[in-house]
Enzyme design. Structure first.
Site, short mmCIF file in Angstrom:
data_model
loop_
_atom_site.label_atom_id
_atom_site.label_comp_id
_atom_site.label_asym_id
_atom_site.label_seq_id
_atom_site.Cartn_x
_atom_site.Cartn_y
_atom_site.Cartn_z
N ASP A 1 56.79 48.70 37.18
CA ASP A 1 55.72 48.23 38.08
C ASP A 1 55.32 46.77 37.82
OD1 ASP A 1 55.70 50.80 39.09
OD2 ASP A 1 54.11 51.46 37.71
N HIS B 1 58.87 50.52 44.62
CA HIS B 1 58.88 49.06 44.72
C HIS B 1 58.12 48.63 45.97
CE1 HIS B 1 62.73 48.84 42.03
NE2 HIS B 1 61.70 49.42 41.44
#
Ligand code: GDP
Ligand code: IMO
Ligand code: MG
Length: 447
Positions: free
Chosen positions: A18, A46
């Site tokens: 992340d 994503h």
């Protein structure tokens, strides 16, 4: 990235995932003819923000949002075929047609419903110290079957094996029985629905299942540029991460050889993505974690909630020991620091420059999770900044204290910081050094 001499490039996470890889891959994609996922599966999330539009990609390479790039799911990815079809259909509903520009390796493995059931059952039955805090996407059980070999299913099997329905039924029945024996519950598996879904996946995905390794060689031979999109992050790598609190794949550039079938030596640029602070979702050691108002404030300012599971991310100061280690193992040629804007408003920002453990000072990463768990961070505080950075467009226009912070991280981690994120939108990106000649940062809200 402009395509002067063709530079195959890899974007990968240097933390616990992340870090903002999706934003960066999206920004780079226009200059590449193929964007390749080589590891992980739908555990990835994503995010790409374009103006008010937000896309969260799990299995699809981020490049499919751009017309120029073919999206490739390589041999090293584990694919939930029904999840993939949902992702494709959701994007179609939003006007993005994926199928014509997607290729799935016939060597890639299928994540089956019994993998997801096992992932959930093993997590819920685990006690605190053995619970990994997985994304419950069946990643670990699928990679385990891949290594076991005789119980795995690859895409080439669903195309070539005339008995595939019987094979799937047999494997699902055996796994259902095994899960019931271990957990007293088969996780709600419906054997005939599993068989039916594999046949649906066969029908809909067959046209795009192919030899992606051959395709990538042809792409390289034609002088076209390839972008490799890492999933997860170096600290979650199965060999080099904070084992056992890791995922089950090779998450960095070293995964390209096995996961895409392309020698890592053909890739010349490795961009390691980190945040201006640290985050982690799931369990496992996190030396700089802030379980206080500062951690809560970083989470709020950075909107730190998981893209895949929605879980609040654990937040803490930047960990230079972990990031340097990740940079060394991965061989990053460049660093991208995202979320610099999130640290605005702190009088002081902390950087962990060493660990204290059992009376000793450590400047390298211990391999043992229990040792890491006992480590205390040695934090050096630097002056913060109060300005909102989101409209800054040139590195030189950042407040001096923010630049000092970036350059301090650069020295500690040991590779040039060539990209900075100052907001979620692709336009909120600053470039340094030769990156300025390579990437065109678009104006806000253009796709
Ligand atoms: P990935 O898994 O590495 O692609 O990252 P995620 O998409 O899971 O999480 C990163 C989050 O940060 C997303 O919500 C992005 O929109 C956001 N983001 C990326 N770069 C920046 C940045 O520079 N500043 C801010 N404020 N948000 C960013
Ligand atoms: P992206 O690509 C953040 C974490 C999980 C858990 C551990 C194992 O979006 O950066 P798994 O489901 O893989 O068996 O979970 O790894 N994890 C991630 N954390 N971002 C990710 O991917 C992750 N992929 C796995 O939270 O701690
Ligand atoms: Mg993510």
């Amino acid at each position: 990235m402009t395509n002067q001499a063709v530079q195959h490039t890899c974007v990968f996470g240097m933390g616990w995932g992340d870090e903002g890889k999706g934003k960066l891959v999206d920004l780079l994609s226009p200059a590449f003819q193929a964007v390749v996922r080589f590891n992980g599966g739908a555990n990835a999330g994503h995010t790409v923000c374009v103006g008010q539009d937000k896309f969260a990609l799990h299995l699809l390479p981020t490049g499919v949002l751009h017309d120029n790039a073919v999206g490739v799911i390589g041999p090293g990815v584990v694919v939930d075929p029904i999840g993939l079809l949902e992702e494709i259909d959701n994007l179609a509903d939003r006007g993005v047609q994926v199928i014509p520009k997607l290729k799935i390796s016939h060597r890639a493995h299928l994540v089956m419903p019994y993998h997801k059931a096992e992932d959930k059952l093993s997590e819920t039955s685990a006690t605190g110290t053995t619970r990994i805090g997985t994304t419950a996407r069946g990643i670990g059980p699928c990679y385990a079957d891949k290594m076991r070999r005789t119980t795995a299913i690859r895409f080439i099997d669903i195309i070539n094996d005339p008995q595939i329905a019987d094979r799937v039924r047999e494997l699902a029945e055996k796994r259902s029985t095994a899960l019931s024996a271990i957990y007293g519950d088969n996780g709600g598996l419906d054997i005939e629905a599993i068989v039916r879904d594999v046949l649906i996946a066969k029908e809909r995905l067959s046209p795009i299942i192919c030899d992606t390794t051959k395709f990538l060689y042809e792409t390289m031979d034609a002088g076209q540029a390839i972008l490799f999109e890492g999933a997860n992050g170096m600290l979650l790598d199965v060999d080099h991460g904070t084992y056992p609190f890791v995922t089950s794949s090779a998450t960095g550039p070293h995964g390209i050889g096995s996961g895409a079938g392309v020698p890592p030596a053909s890739v010349s640029r490795y961009i390691g993505v980190i945040k201006a602070y640290s985050t982690r979702v799931g369990s496992g050691p996190f030396v700089t974690e802030l379980k206080d108002d500062i951690g809560d404030r970083i989470r709020k300012q950075g909107n730190e909630f998981g893209t895949t599971t929605g879980r609040p991310r654990r937040c803490g100061w930047f960990d230079a020991i972990a990031s340097r280690y990740a940079r060394q193992v991965a061989g990053a040629t460049d660093i991208a620091i995202m979320h610099l804007d999130t640290l605005s408003g702190f009088d002081q920002v902390g950087v962990c420059i060493a660990y204290r453990c059992d009376g000793q000072t450590l400047t390298t990463m211990p391999a043992d999770a229990a040792t890491l768990q006992r480590c205390e961070p040695v934090i050096e505080y630097r002056p913060g900044w109060h300005e909102n950075l989101r409209s800054v467009r040139r590195y030189e226009d950042l407040p001096q204290t923010a630049r000092n912070y970036v350059e301090h991280i650069e020295t500690l981690v040991g590779a040039p910081v060539s990209i900075l994120g100052v907001g979620p939108d692709r336009s909120q990106t600053l470039l340094r050094g030769d990156m300025k000649d390579c990437i065109d940062v678009p104006e806000p809200a253009s796709l």
